[in-house]
Structures are given as C-alpha cells and as structure tokens.
Design a protein around this motif. Structure first.
Motif, mmCIF file in Angstrom:
data_model
loop_
_atom_site.group_PDB
_atom_site.id
_atom_site.type_symbol
_atom_site.label_atom_id
_atom_site.label_comp_id
_atom_site.label_asym_id
_atom_site.label_seq_id
_atom_site.Cartn_x
_atom_site.Cartn_y
_atom_site.Cartn_z
ATOM 1 N N LYS A 178 0.858 -1.254 -0.107
ATOM 2 C CA LYS A 178 -0.030 0.086 0.064
ATOM 3 C C LYS A 178 0.950 1.563 0.228
ATOM 4 N N PHE A 220 2.398 2.055 -3.574
ATOM 5 C CA PHE A 220 1.231 2.661 -4.371
ATOM 6 C C PHE A 220 1.033 4.006 -4.123
ATOM 7 N N VAL A 223 -1.095 3.636 -10.881
ATOM 8 C CA VAL A 223 -2.125 3.849 -9.741
ATOM 9 C C VAL A 223 -3.197 4.687 -10.491
ATOM 10 N N VAL A 270 -6.616 3.343 -9.891
ATOM 11 C CA VAL A 270 -7.182 2.705 -8.621
ATOM 12 C C VAL A 270 -8.180 3.692 -8.103
ATOM 13 N N VAL A 309 -6.431 0.822 -2.314
ATOM 14 C CA VAL A 309 -5.524 -0.343 -2.066
ATOM 15 C C VAL A 309 -5.838 -0.964 -0.566
ATOM 16 N N VAL A 348 -3.809 -8.340 -0.125
ATOM 17 C CA VAL A 348 -3.694 -6.927 -0.634
ATOM 18 C C VAL A 348 -4.804 -7.002 -1.633
ATOM 19 N N ILE A 396 -6.865 -4.702 -4.543
ATOM 20 C CA ILE A 396 -6.474 -3.532 -5.209
ATOM 21 C C ILE A 396 -8.159 -3.461 -6.040
ATOM 22 N N PHE A 451 -0.167 -3.928 -12.233
ATOM 23 C CA PHE A 451 -0.056 -3.826 -10.780
ATOM 24 C C PHE A 451 1.182 -4.843 -10.410
#
Length: 571
Positions: free
Chosen positions: A117, A120, A136, A139, A156, A164, A166, A179
């Motif tokens: 995290k 990102f 990112v 996202v 995230v 994790v 996403i 990713f």
C-alpha cells in the motif's frame, strides 16, 4: 502498463577489493563466485522502482527488489511475492493478492501488505515526480488522494498483513501486469507524509528491497557491486552466485575484456563486430532472442521546427533506415550458426515488438493498410516541405516565417549506432534543405534533458533505444498518451498530444475485451504513424555474450540477465 523505460549508465574504492560472501550459495573463494557484468553506459544511481528511468539502473532494481509477480523465461507472469496468481473479480475491477509470509527486507524488517500500500500511495502522492503514476491512476481513490484532501488511497486495501486488495475504477486490458510487476518498497525506510516525497526522491541510491541481492558499493563512473542478501531465503540450488559486479566498460574495448576474462557477461549485444567474434571463440557462448524494444528518433512536437508535423514527416522520409540496418548489422566474421540469425530489421511502428497482439505489425509480419511506414524517398520529403511552406534559402537551408530549418540533435557519447547514423542523416537531411546541429552529452544528461520541460528549447530530435518489460501493448499509452490531467505522460518525451490518438489509446486500454483493445490500438498505431512523433529506426536480435564458466543463464525478451540469476552458477 508496465514500462520500465529501458532507454535503453561503481563502486567506490572498495570495488576492486575481494567481496565478503553471505550465507547460502556455493562454497569457494569470493572472487571465484563473483559474476562481472559489463555495461557501456554509466549507472545513474536511481535505484528505486518508483523513480528510475535507465535500464541499467533497472538491472540493480531487479536484483534488489521483488514484485508481486514476475516474468519467467517463457515471458509469462508467475508469482513472486504473491503465493499464487491473484483472484480477479468477475467484473475485472478487483484484484486480490495473497503474500508469502516470512519475507524480509534487507534491513530485517518484514514485508507485509502495508508495504504494498505504501508503494502505491507514494506514486499517487501530489508531490510525486516519477513516471510511474500510470500504475495507480486507475485505482479507486487516486483522484481524491492526488488532487484532493483524502488522507488515504482507499482503493488499496490491506485486510490483514498478507492480503492486498486492489480496486480499480474501470476494467483495463493490462491491469495484472500493471500492478503485479511493480517493485515493492519498505514503508519503514523513510518517514513519509502526504505531500512530501522529498526524502524518498533524494535517497534513491540507498535501495532496501526484499530481493536476493543488496547493493554494497556504487560509483557513477565505474559501476556497482552487489552481494547476496542475508535476509533472502532462496530455494535449494537457487541464487548460488554470491557477488555481482556491474562494471562500466568502454564500447571499444568491452569485447576484449570479455575475451580476456576481465568481464564474464556482456548482455544485450547487437554489434556484429562483437557478436561475430564471440561466436568463433571457444571460451565464449551466447543466448539470443528478439529484442523487446527498438531504437528510435524522437522529435520535439511542441517547440522549434519539429513542432510542424510536415517537418517530422519529411525528416522521416529522408532517413534511410534500411541502409542503416544493412550497414550496421552486416557480419564481417561469424560462425555459420550466427550468420543464419538475422541481426536487424526496420520496424513498421514505434511499438512493442514482442507484444502478443501487435508485435507482428511492428516486425512487418503483418501489415496495416493505413500505416505510414516512411520508406526512404528524398523527393517525397522535399514535396512535403514545399507544400508546408518551407522554402529553400540562398544557403540551401529552408526557412519559414523567418525560422531556419535547423535541427538541434541531442546525441550521446560512445554510441556505436550514432557513429553510423549521424553521417548518414547529416547528408540526406541536407539534401532536402535541413541543417543538423549536433550536441553531444552523456547518457544520463540526455535523460534529464528530454524529461525537463524547461529544456525543450535545447533540442529538436534525439536518438534512444527503448526496451519493454512486458508483452502487452499498453506502453503505447505512456509513450504517446497523456495523464489524467491532460498533460503529456512523463514517458511521452515527444510531448505529442492529439485528441484522436488519445481517444483510441484510452479505448484500447480501458476495456477487458481483447478484440476491442486490439481494434483501437490499430487505430492508434495508424494515427501515430501519421503524426510521427517517433521514427522507429531499427529492431534487432539481442545476444547475451558470456564466458563458458557461466552456467544456467536463461534469458528471453522480458526475462533479462538480472531477472535470471536464480539458476546461474559459476565454474
């Protein structure tokens, strides 16, 4: 869209000293278990997955860091930090990765979901100046964090230390590669707060990763040394090479260093005067594969005469790429085996030649009816300039509206390609009324120059070679496209910004339908050829030349030597 801009550069005084081995690996003296790799460009010292630009820095990153996924020798994605390939939701919007437990960074801290995290989040930060924001930007919560008051990148999620999740705003054709192959950084190395990435940016020469090697020494002029990480738990028989030296070599003597045993490996070789002799040397061997990249000319599309598309088109018609390839890639001497391997070709487009869908269009195995391929034609070049109002002056140089058609060409030092290319285009461009003025700088200075908007007036054209770290088409989105705020992507060195091109690129990227993606990438390829911000100069076969004492080196287009050290042993 994973582009580690392979455009397509150390130790301090300790470089020449015998390196201290780490636990694991084969027994024997440290010198005997040291692999020396020669590179012809200086390392830039940007050893952060979030900030690097040079492929040579990328080799250090590959050795020091790990990602959730990695490419194998068959150019297929496999789990790395992940225990298995991720679970993807039915709508293609959510990716769930399970992390391996017990992984540690080289400083001994555990790698958990919070580090993913963090990595990102930094790339989404409003103060982030690197070129990986495309990783990112899709996202959930990116806009709110990057441009708003949000205190967290909510897309995230870390439900536990080893999971994790996403979440993305829209389905994207290359999301898994995007990713999955991003190197993961430690959230404990720096005191990061939103809005201030200064400390992270200013310490990129101090990498702390979870990979098999750690950086021991670095010097810009001479190279780097790495040694096995004491915290990395290799599987039985893997990563037995304890020490790696990345040595800056001279292009005129690097083959001699290989033949004499001062260097063990010269990766990514394409010069016939090195590949040929190596194929005849019983102490050397080689791997070869299609290069995942092309050499190209880039044109400044926003300032100077190359802001005129007619000038870019004319320069392209006036560049005899086939003659360059025929000259540069002609063997003087080589084994029969190597003579049967074509060294170079003229690409039909500036695109990823090992793409699963578009690669055959780049190499010419497939054709696109609407593609402008710029076969050498001086009369066509003159015609294009005439029609655009560029008039030949008394000195033979064209001008328009008081502006001379003078091209400021930024070149790099010790570049064998340019030694062949520059005399050719100086002559042919002059024949159509164009003056070439060359400025020579070192490799890393060129990278800084072309990335800096304040230096756009310093150049009109340059030569570089780009490499791709995946087999998708989505690098086109950053080579030709714009960011969420409508500005040219940091990887878009030409600064092309065209509505038709952007629309096709976005439609191709923002879909999970492979057929829709290919259809729109074909439109984008045609449009980009018309605008010609980049002229692909050559594609080629790559040869990794190495000493026969090196065993188990398995390389391929997107599985380079620095990603293939797991099976390497030294005799």
């Amino acid at each position: 869209m994973n582009k580690r801009k392979w455009l397509a550069g150390l130790s301090s005084v300790a470089m020449a000293a015998t390196l201290v081995g780490c636990s694991g690996g084969n027994s024997g003296t440290s010198a005997a278990n040291t692999l020396t790799v020669g590179i012809y460009q200086e390392l830039n010292g940007v050893f952060s997955p979030m900030y690097y630009e040079s492929a040579y820095d990328g080799d250090v990153i590959n050795l020091v860091y790990q990602a959730l996924l990695k490419y194998d020798v068959n150019d297929e994605l496999q789990p790395d930090l992940a225990t298995e390939m991720p679970e993807v939701s039915a709508d293609g919007l959510t990716y769930t990765f399970k992390l391996k437990e017990g992984v540690k960074f080289s400083d001994g801290t555990p790698l958990t979901s919070s580090d993913v995290k963090y990595t990102f989040t930094v790339m989404a930060d409003p103060s982030y100046t690197g070129r990986m924001s495309n990783v990112v930007s899709n996202v959930v919560g990116y806009e709110e964090y990057h441009n708003g008051d949000a205190e967290e990148l909510v897309g995230v999620e870390t439900p536990d230390d080893y999971t994790v999740v996403i979440k993305t705003k829209s389905a994207q054709i290359d999301a898994l590669n995007n990713f999955g192959t991003m190197g993961i950084c430690s959230d404990e190395q720096f005191d990061y707060v939103k809005g201030d990435t200064t400390e992270i940016e200013s310490n990129t020469d101090q990498p702390i990763g979870s990979g098999p090697y750690v950086l021991k020494t670095y010097d810009k002029a001479t190279g780097a040394s790495l040694t096995r990480s004491e915290t990395f738990e290799a599987e039985e028989g893997q990563y037995s090479v304890e020490n790696i030296i990345i040595k800056k070599t001279d292009t005129s003597t690097e083959y001699d260093e290989l033949a004499n045993g001062n260097v063990d490996l010269l990766p990514n070789m394409m010069e016939q005067n090195k590949v040929g002799p190596a194929s005849l040397n019983e102490n050397l061997t080689f791997n070869h594969y299609t290069r995942a990249g092309v050499g190209y000319l880039a044109f400044n599309t926003v300032e100077g005469p190359t802001a005129d598309v007619a000038v870019r088109q004319a320069l392209s018609y006036a560049t005899d790429r086939q003659s360059f390839v025929d000259s540069f890639y002609a063997y003087d001497e080589a084994s029969d085996e190597v003579k049967d391997i074509p060294l170079g070709y003229v690409p039909q487009a500036y695109w990823n030649p090992v793409s699963n869908t578009m690669g055959d269009y780049v190499t010419g195995e497939k054709e696109i009816a609407g593609l402008t391929t710029y076969e050498y034609d001086l009369e066509k070049a003159k015609q294009v300039l005439d029609q655009a109002g560029w008039v030949v002056g008394a000195d033979g140089i064209r001008e328009k509206d008081g502006q001379k058609l003078t091209i400021k060409f930024a070149a790099t030092e010790e570049n064998s390609v340019l030694e062949t290319l520059i005399p050719m285009i100086t002559k042919s461009w002059k024949e159509i009324g164009v003056e070439l003025k060359q400025t020579t700088v070192d490799f890393n200075t060129l990278l800084s120059m072309i990335a800096d908007d304040s230096q756009l007036s310093d150049w009109n054209a340059f030569f570089l070679a780009t490499g791709y770290t995946g087999v998708a088409d989505t690098d086109a989105n950053i080579n030709y496209g714009v960011t969420a705020d409508g500005k040219p992507d940091p990887n878009n060195y030409a600064r092309i910004n065209d509505a038709t091109l952007n629309d096709a690129l976005n439609k191709a990227y923002n879909t999970a339908d492979a057929a829709v993606s290919e259809e729109n990438y074909l439109i984008a390829m045609e449009r980009s050829s018309e605008l010609v911000p980049y002229l692909p100069l050559y594609g080629n076969e790559y040869f990794d030349l190495y000493n026969v004492r090196v065993k188990g080196l398995e390389t391929s287009p997107v599985h380079t030597w620095s990603q293939a050290m797991d099976k390497v042993t030294l005799e």
